[in-house]
Design a protein around this motif. Structure first.
Motif, PDB file in Angstrom:
ATOM      1  N   GLY A 184      -9.798 -61.680  22.693  1.00 54.37           N
ATOM      2  CA  GLY A 184      -8.497 -62.211  22.313  1.00 54.37           C
ATOM      3  C   GLY A 184      -8.363 -62.398  20.821  1.00 54.37           C
ATOM      4  O   GLY A 184      -9.067 -61.780  20.021  1.00 54.37           O
ATOM      5  N   VAL A 185      -7.482 -63.316  20.441  1.00 54.31           N
ATOM      6  CA  VAL A 185      -7.161 -63.477  19.026  1.00 54.31           C
ATOM      7  C   VAL A 185      -8.341 -64.013  18.219  1.00 54.31           C
ATOM      8  O   VAL A 185      -8.523 -63.637  17.055  1.00 54.31           O
ATOM      9  N   LYS A 186      -9.205 -64.837  18.821  1.00 50.79           N
ATOM     10  CA  LYS A 186     -10.377 -65.342  18.089  1.00 50.79           C
ATOM     11  C   LYS A 186     -11.335 -64.218  17.746  1.00 50.79           C
ATOM     12  O   LYS A 186     -11.822 -64.106  16.608  1.00 50.79           O
ATOM     13  N   PHE A 203      -1.484 -62.520   9.180  1.00 51.23           N
ATOM     14  CA  PHE A 203      -0.356 -62.105  10.002  1.00 51.23           C
ATOM     15  C   PHE A 203      -0.771 -62.188  11.462  1.00 51.23           C
ATOM     16  O   PHE A 203      -1.812 -61.642  11.846  1.00 51.23           O
ATOM     17  N   VAL A 204       0.033 -62.853  12.256  1.00 52.50           N
ATOM     18  CA  VAL A 204      -0.215 -62.929  13.700  1.00 52.50           C
ATOM     19  C   VAL A 204       1.055 -62.484  14.416  1.00 52.50           C
ATOM     20  O   VAL A 204       2.147 -62.501  13.845  1.00 52.50           O
ATOM     21  N   ALA A 230       6.732 -59.329  13.852  1.00 48.56           N
ATOM     22  CA  ALA A 230       7.160 -58.742  15.124  1.00 48.56           C
ATOM     23  C   ALA A 230       6.090 -57.875  15.751  1.00 48.56           C
ATOM     24  O   ALA A 230       5.969 -57.820  16.984  1.00 48.56           O
ATOM     25  N   ALA A 231       5.313 -57.172  14.910  1.00 48.54           N
ATOM     26  CA  ALA A 231       4.281 -56.276  15.447  1.00 48.54           C
ATOM     27  C   ALA A 231       3.299 -55.917  14.351  1.00 48.54           C
ATOM     28  O   ALA A 231       3.610 -55.989  13.155  1.00 48.54           O
ATOM     29  N   ALA A 273      -2.410 -54.812  17.382  1.00 48.94           N
ATOM     30  CA  ALA A 273      -3.336 -55.905  17.087  1.00 48.94           C
ATOM     31  C   ALA A 273      -2.618 -57.247  17.178  1.00 48.94           C
ATOM     32  O   ALA A 273      -1.396 -57.345  17.014  1.00 48.94           O
ATOM     33  N   LEU A 274      -3.405 -58.288  17.453  1.00 50.65           N
ATOM     34  CA  LEU A 274      -2.862 -59.646  17.521  1.00 50.65           C
ATOM     35  C   LEU A 274      -2.886 -60.337  16.168  1.00 50.65           C
ATOM     36  O   LEU A 274      -2.174 -61.323  15.961  1.00 50.65           O
TER      37      LEU A 274
END
Length: 424
Positions: free
Chosen positions: A51-53, A83-84, A114-115, A120-121
């Motif tokens: 995930g994001v971590k 950026f997330v 937005a993306a 990627a997250l």
């Protein structure tokens, strides 16, 4: 360019190869400009699992690998941009961030977009000090020091310094509309929030004895691009700030984009890059005083009364973001994203050439896309302007752009000759 300061592009196998025509890091004078790092495993060339971590950790590992490959360390970083795609992921990113910056913290900007490329997250970008400079075979002041600063008159964060100065620039953390006394967002709408962001920037600059008009570039992140006119009303009450600046109608270079979300559900966030004429010790006295800001506009690129096309200070030119506007017609060019990308880059080329430079002097390019899936089409055009893929690069997908454009591009350009005092 002459052989005085050289554009130095470098890549290492310990970090992912670019997914487009760009370099991992491009050094010029006293700064290394890193390409934004995606959570790509350099061995597999794919996004890291998890995930994001896990993705945030890979981004920082990639940055660390690049930094170490050029004989620097993580504490040489002066600015981080995160950026997330989901603003709620910031807390998880912060847990990872702390492990890479356990004591010293750089300035920081955090924004949800937005993306991101490859779905990627998270994507992380870094600006790194380069004490040795880039004069071939003639090292500069390798023992230049960073000056970090915080003042109680602006919001304080344990995760970032308010300002980090190195050589002839100060980089400020993006300012949210937080009242430093209460630690909360100010009451009111976007106008009140924009005013607080700019007040915070002004307070930080005053704390390091730098005038507000020494700002060379601002980046405005808006939750709703339609709020731009309201923000501009406030903006004009801060710029120009002094009689000298008003006399020449000086305004900094500027980039404005719509964010998917901002920390604390803010409506606006503003980032600033500031000239620092005194430099940071132990620069020689003759290198530390009287350096001027040189602002320039050309008829060959679109003009905006609220921004200067390019602002040079010392060894860098900072360009305003270019929309795909035909400067003769004053309107967006016809066609799709390829035609729009080409016009953005034509505008950048016209500005760069108007200050007697060439696209080979560009060290960093930032691309903002309405549809991240357009990146391949953009790269076809981009490669015709930068066939060697030298500039470092950042690409993000944004919710909206001014004028309803599909793409917007800004750039940072080397300024080999510097900006010494004008002798009349």
């Amino acid at each position: 360019m002459s052989g005085y300061n050289a554009v130095l592009a470098r890549n290492t196998e310990n970090a992912p190869a670019g997914i487009g025509p760009y370099s991992q890091t491009v050094a010029f004078s006293h700064y290394n400009n890193l390409s934004a790092q995606l959570p790509i495993d350099p061995k597999s060339g794919k996004l890291t699992a998890g995930g994001v971590k896990e993705q945030a950790e890979q981004c920082f590992k990639n940055i660390k690998a690049i930094v170490e490959s050029i004989d620097h360390v993580m504490s040489d970083i002066v600015r981080i941009t995160v950026f997330v795609t989901n603003i709620k992921a910031v807390d998880a990113v912060d847990e990872v961030y702390k492990t890479f910056f356990p004591t010293y913290v750089p300035t920081r900007t955090t924004v949800a977009v937005a993306a991101l490329p490859m779905d990627a997250l998270v994507q992380v970008e870094a600006l790194v000090s380069n004490g040795e400079g880039t004069i071939p075979n003639a090292p500069q002041s390798g023992d230049l020091i960073k000056l970090t600063n915080n003042t109680a008159n602006a919001p304080i964060s344990a995760l970032s310094a308010q300002a980090v100065s190195f050589s002839h620039y100060s980089n400020l953390s993006a300012q949210l509309p937080i009242d430093p006394k209460t630690g909360r967002l100010v009451t009111g709408g976007v106008k009140e929030q924009a005013a607080q962001c700019l007040k915070n920037i002004k307070a930080i600059l005053e704390s390091i004895d730098v005038p507000f008009d020494d700002i060379v570039k601002t980046t405005i992140f808006l939750k709703d691009i339609s709020d731009m006119e309201a923000v501009n009303e406030v903006y004009t009450t801060f710029f120009p700030d002094s009689a000298i600046a008003r006399a020449v109608a000086y305004v900094p270079a500027r980039t404005t984009v719509e964010a998917a979300a901002l920390p604390m559900a803010a409506l606006v966030q503003i980032e600033a890059v500031v000239s620092y004429g005194d430099g940071t010790p132990p620069q020689l006295v003759e290198d530390r005083h009287g350096i001027i800001i040189e602002a320039n506009n050309t008829e060959n690129a679109p003009k905006d009364p609220l921004s200067t096309q390019t602002v040079a200070f010392s060894h860098y030119n900072h360009l305003s973001a270019q929309l795909p506007i035909d400067p003769k017609a004053g309107k967006l060019v016809a066609g799709g994203v390829k035609e729009q990308a080409e016009q953005c880059l034509k505008n950048i080329k016209a500005i760069v050439e108007s200050v007697d430079h060439a696209l080979a002097d560009v060290v960093k390019v930032n691309i903002f896309l309405k549809n991240i899936a357009d990146i391949d089409a953009v790269d076809e055009v981009y490669a015709t302007f930068f066939p060697g893929g030298v500039p470092a690069r950042r690409t993000v997908g944004v919710s909206a752009l001014p004028e309803g454009a599909l793409i917007q591009i800004d750039a940072v350009v080397g300024n080999e000759e510097g900006t010494p005092p004008i002798v009349k």
